[in-house]
Motif scaffolding. Sequence first.
Motif, PDB file in Angstrom:
ATOM      1  N   LEU A  16       0.839  -1.205   0.000  1.00  0.00           N
ATOM      2  CA  LEU A  16       0.000   0.000   0.000  1.00  0.00           C
ATOM      3  C   LEU A  16       0.870   1.249   0.000  1.00  0.00           C
ATOM      4  CD1 LEU A  16      -2.968  -0.714   2.429  1.00  0.00           C
ATOM      5  CD2 LEU A  16      -2.835  -1.022  -0.021  1.00  0.00           C
ATOM      6  N   LEU A  17       1.942   1.231   0.795  1.00  0.00           N
ATOM      7  CA  LEU A  17       2.841   2.390   0.848  1.00  0.00           C
ATOM      8  C   LEU A  17       3.496   2.621  -0.507  1.00  0.00           C
ATOM      9  CD1 LEU A  17       4.579   1.956   4.334  1.00  0.00           C
ATOM     10  CD2 LEU A  17       2.818   3.596   3.695  1.00  0.00           C
ATOM     11  N   ILE A  18       3.866   1.511  -1.182  1.00  0.00           N
ATOM     12  CA  ILE A  18       4.448   1.649  -2.519  1.00  0.00           C
ATOM     13  C   ILE A  18       3.440   2.304  -3.457  1.00  0.00           C
ATOM     14  CG2 ILE A  18       5.206   0.368  -4.557  1.00  0.00           C
ATOM     15  CD1 ILE A  18       6.557  -1.609  -2.784  1.00  0.00           C
ATOM     16  N   LEU A  19       2.185   1.812  -3.392  1.00  0.00           N
ATOM     17  CA  LEU A  19       1.130   2.370  -4.254  1.00  0.00           C
ATOM     18  C   LEU A  19       0.987   3.858  -4.018  1.00  0.00           C
ATOM     19  CD1 LEU A  19      -2.030   0.092  -4.429  1.00  0.00           C
ATOM     20  CD2 LEU A  19      -0.716   1.073  -6.287  1.00  0.00           C
ATOM     21  N   LEU A  20       0.951   4.251  -2.733  1.00  0.00           N
ATOM     22  CA  LEU A  20       0.663   5.644  -2.402  1.00  0.00           C
ATOM     23  C   LEU A  20       1.872   6.539  -2.645  1.00  0.00           C
ATOM     24  CD1 LEU A  20      -1.394   7.604  -1.277  1.00  0.00           C
ATOM     25  CD2 LEU A  20      -0.503   7.139   1.009  1.00  0.00           C
ATOM     26  N   PHE A  21       2.999   6.219  -2.009  1.00  0.00           N
ATOM     27  CA  PHE A  21       4.129   7.159  -2.015  1.00  0.00           C
ATOM     28  C   PHE A  21       5.035   7.017  -3.227  1.00  0.00           C
ATOM     29  CE2 PHE A  21       2.947   7.070   2.444  1.00  0.00           C
ATOM     30  CZ  PHE A  21       2.844   8.430   2.682  1.00  0.00           C
ATOM     31  N   ALA A  22       5.071   5.843  -3.823  1.00  0.00           N
ATOM     32  CA  ALA A  22       5.961   5.671  -4.962  1.00  0.00           C
ATOM     33  C   ALA A  22       5.206   5.833  -6.275  1.00  0.00           C
ATOM     34  CB  ALA A  22       6.642   4.307  -4.897  1.00  0.00           C
ATOM     35  N   GLN A  69       1.696   6.827  -6.813  1.00  0.00           N
ATOM     36  CA  GLN A  69       0.821   7.988  -6.939  1.00  0.00           C
ATOM     37  C   GLN A  69       1.578   9.306  -6.767  1.00  0.00           C
ATOM     38  OE1 GLN A  69      -2.537   8.125  -7.601  1.00  0.00           O
ATOM     39  NE2 GLN A  69      -2.472   5.943  -8.041  1.00  0.00           N
ATOM     40  N   LEU A  70       2.319   9.414  -5.674  1.00  0.00           N
ATOM     41  CA  LEU A  70       2.913  10.705  -5.320  1.00  0.00           C
ATOM     42  C   LEU A  70       4.347  10.872  -5.823  1.00  0.00           C
ATOM     43  CD1 LEU A  70       1.579  10.787  -1.647  1.00  0.00           C
ATOM     44  CD2 LEU A  70       0.716  12.110  -3.569  1.00  0.00           C
ATOM     45  N   HIS A  71       4.992   9.771  -6.183  1.00  0.00           N
ATOM     46  CA  HIS A  71       6.387   9.819  -6.640  1.00  0.00           C
ATOM     47  C   HIS A  71       7.323  10.454  -5.625  1.00  0.00           C
ATOM     48  CE1 HIS A  71       5.267   8.375 -10.558  1.00  0.00           C
ATOM     49  NE2 HIS A  71       4.324   9.280 -10.606  1.00  0.00           N
ATOM     50  N   TRP A  72       7.043  10.292  -4.361  1.00  0.00           N
ATOM     51  CA  TRP A  72       7.893  10.893  -3.334  1.00  0.00           C
ATOM     52  C   TRP A  72       9.097  10.013  -2.999  1.00  0.00           C
ATOM     53  CZ3 TRP A  72       4.001  12.966   0.889  1.00  0.00           C
ATOM     54  CH2 TRP A  72       3.320  14.083   0.341  1.00  0.00           C
ATOM     55  N   LEU A  73       8.846   8.712  -2.965  1.00  0.00           N
ATOM     56  CA  LEU A  73       9.889   7.807  -2.486  1.00  0.00           C
ATOM     57  C   LEU A  73      10.058   6.650  -3.463  1.00  0.00           C
ATOM     58  CD1 LEU A  73       8.716   7.791   1.212  1.00  0.00           C
ATOM     59  CD2 LEU A  73      10.908   8.659   0.419  1.00  0.00           C
ATOM     60  N   GLY A  89      15.233  -1.184  -3.570  1.00  0.00           N
ATOM     61  CA  GLY A  89      16.664  -0.929  -3.624  1.00  0.00           C
ATOM     62  C   GLY A  89      17.164  -0.356  -2.308  1.00  0.00           C
ATOM     63  N   ASP A  90      18.486  -0.102  -2.241  1.00  0.00           N
ATOM     64  CA  ASP A  90      19.043   0.384  -0.975  1.00  0.00           C
ATOM     65  C   ASP A  90      20.066   1.482  -1.204  1.00  0.00           C
ATOM     66  OD1 ASP A  90      21.108  -1.071  -2.059  1.00  0.00           O
ATOM     67  OD2 ASP A  90      21.859  -1.683  -0.096  1.00  0.00           O
ATOM     68  N   GLU A  91      19.918   2.245  -2.318  1.00  0.00           N
ATOM     69  CA  GLU A  91      20.981   3.185  -2.675  1.00  0.00           C
ATOM     70  C   GLU A  91      21.098   4.360  -1.706  1.00  0.00           C
ATOM     71  OE1 GLU A  91      18.726   2.432  -5.554  1.00  0.00           O
ATOM     72  OE2 GLU A  91      19.945   0.618  -5.578  1.00  0.00           O
ATOM     73  N   SER A  92      19.970   4.842  -1.154  1.00  0.00           N
ATOM     74  CA  SER A  92      20.058   6.032  -0.314  1.00  0.00           C
ATOM     75  C   SER A  92      19.166   5.882   0.913  1.00  0.00           C
ATOM     76  CB  SER A  92      19.615   7.257  -1.107  1.00  0.00           C
ATOM     77  OG  SER A  92      18.220   7.208  -1.295  1.00  0.00           O
ATOM     78  N   LEU A  93      19.241   6.878   1.785  1.00  0.00           N
ATOM     79  CA  LEU A  93      18.400   6.869   2.982  1.00  0.00           C
ATOM     80  C   LEU A  93      16.922   6.905   2.614  1.00  0.00           C
ATOM     81  CD1 LEU A  93      19.964   9.116   5.757  1.00  0.00           C
ATOM     82  CD2 LEU A  93      19.360   6.706   5.837  1.00  0.00           C
ATOM     83  N   ARG A  94      16.618   7.593   1.492  1.00  0.00           N
ATOM     84  CA  ARG A  94      15.216   7.661   1.068  1.00  0.00           C
ATOM     85  C   ARG A  94      14.640   6.271   0.788  1.00  0.00           C
ATOM     86  NH1 ARG A  94      13.068  11.548  -2.322  1.00  0.00           N
ATOM     87  NH2 ARG A  94      13.435  10.171  -4.063  1.00  0.00           N
ATOM     88  N   HIS A  95      15.520   5.360   0.378  1.00  0.00           N
ATOM     89  CA  HIS A  95      15.065   3.992   0.108  1.00  0.00           C
ATOM     90  C   HIS A  95      14.675   3.262   1.388  1.00  0.00           C
ATOM     91  CE1 HIS A  95      17.146   4.818  -3.654  1.00  0.00           C
ATOM     92  NE2 HIS A  95      16.439   3.842  -4.186  1.00  0.00           N
ATOM     93  N   LEU A  96      15.204   3.740   2.504  1.00  0.00           N
ATOM     94  CA  LEU A  96      14.999   3.045   3.773  1.00  0.00           C
ATOM     95  C   LEU A  96      13.632   3.365   4.383  1.00  0.00           C
ATOM     96  CD1 LEU A  96      16.409   1.291   5.931  1.00  0.00           C
ATOM     97  CD2 LEU A  96      17.381   3.361   6.885  1.00  0.00           C
ATOM     98  N   VAL A  97      13.057   4.511   3.992  1.00  0.00           N
ATOM     99  CA  VAL A  97      11.862   5.006   4.691  1.00  0.00           C
ATOM    100  C   VAL A  97      10.708   4.005   4.652  1.00  0.00           C
ATOM    101  CG1 VAL A  97      10.160   6.844   4.804  1.00  0.00           C
ATOM    102  CG2 VAL A  97      12.523   7.378   4.206  1.00  0.00           C
TER     103      VAL A  97
END
Lengths: 302, 306
Positions: free
Chosen positions: B149-155, B157-161, B165-173
């Motif tokens: 669900l988080l992938i659907l919403l933030f990745a 729909q919103l393209h925020w995160l 992968g594990d390239e940056s801290l943003r990937h960890l959220v």
Amino acid sequence: MNRNPLTEIAADLWRDKTGLFGLTVILLLIVLVVFGPVLAPHEPGAINLAARLKPPAWLDGGSWARPLGTDHLGRDVLSRMIIGARASLLVGASVTAIAGTFGSILGIIAGYFGRRVDSAIMRLVDTQVAFPGLLLAIIILAVVGPKLQTVIVVLCLNGWMVFARMARGIVLTVREAPYVEAAEVIGCHPIRVVWRHILPNLLAPMLTLAVLEFARVILAEAALSFLGVGVQPPDTSWGLDLATGKNYLFRAWWLVCFPGLAITVTVLGANLFANWLRIVADPHEREKLFAAAVVAEEGAAP
Amino acid sequence: MIPFLLRRILHGMIVALGVTTVVFVVTRLIGDPVKVMLPLDSTEEQRAALAAKLGLDGSIWEQYQHFCIRLLHFDFGDSLWQGRSAADIVLERLPDTLSLVGTAIALAVLFALPMGLAAATRPGGHLDRLLVGLSLTGLSVPQFWLGLLLILLFAVQLHWLPTSGDESLRHLVLPAVSLALPSIGRLTIMVRSTAIDEINRAYVRTAEAKGLTFGRILGVHVMRNAANPIITMAGWEAIRMLAGYSVVVETVFSWPGVGFLAVQSIERRDLILLQASVFTVALMVVLLTLAIDIAYKVIDPRIKLS
């Protein structure tokens, strides 16, 4: 005031709306499991490639013939969810029953006989509690081959310890009670002492624990099926449907959302019911509830 | 302290031996590892060759001894999938799992502490009911579903995160939040009930009589006494994540940790890599249990270690 214990419990449940919600969810699921094949509008495995990935009825392109849409093979999502409830509940109920009975018996034996028996059983419990349970379950299922029976056995293997610990703890406190000593002094057989005098004390807390464990097992089964080492096609389970839905996440959100919602509501229902059960079964908490009820009635009286 | 430590370490070793034996029995006795690892249409010679290569041609007892001795050297043999030391592969992946679990447990404590304390200030009040309700909902959500669900919403729909992968801290959220949510629920309920018990103690009344503010009593007096069960519980949550649910979350987000590695090695029928990952996780669990036991003593000197 009504003194009939059953009506009192019912009134209690009516007062606590969250507990009532929990019980309703559980009863509803039992109905789904028993009458599933009658209630399901379609055959859960019926493939219809002409109607692939149809959205739910209220969206463009959906129809009320398939209220929650269809999956990548055109199978009806609602029917699959109704039938999928069976796997979750079957695993949840049988694991809780088997692990609960086994764990409770070992816990009672440990608590009642004490000494060597106690330390032997509790060593085993301590050791097994420290095992990475789910990971071992995954490796066992991956090697032995995922089957429903194996899933049940594996989940029982890492579920019985909680029951043993709790049963032992209660038996240890009850053992010291004067009525248990009295029964022993007049020469009751140990089995009779356990059965008549100790077991009734275990019933309520063990029942609460069982409902909580039921919720945990349902989550575990969903996780195993999601990883592909639980329920296998052509059978269905919510976790399995989620795993297939995952591949169509960007095109058909309903394949992921609805089965997940079913798991969440089921687990939440069981947790809320257990929460209510715990408060009702615990004499201390009961006193507080009673006091609150009296205050409320007196406040309303004048 | 020293005898206590020795006893705990001994227990940890027994657990490690137990896990080792289970893994061995499962992979050797119940299923023939050679059969599992090779495709169904492999020939008799291919099977015999692989068995000899893996040291599977001796008696079961010899194999078990061999297996245990190699474990002591943290040697599992070469991964069939990648053709290099399985231990090296697992060690490369371990930091990813540890950072994910560490972040998730930090998140859980950070949220659960204030929420549990807030709920405990007025048990039965509106805020309490709301927080308990939210906690129960949180601990009922399957993590893999929450992750999707988080992938659907933030990745999507919103393209925020990012989704994986594990390239940056943003990937960890997103993975950390998915892993943490049920723990936030359980910990909040635990903090709440511990704090309620403590608030009813006499020392709180004394502190109130001295004229201290409730915030100070809660933050200093109650927290000190409630710290022990809370830390123990947080430790158990970390163990729970490590020992199971991180596998699911890592798989959803393709987070390259040990759990995802275990799933990948199942898919590739690489039992050696699977053994290596399971054993490493079990070792982490044993070490963490030991750490909890020591923390218990350090925080609360009243505890008698027996």
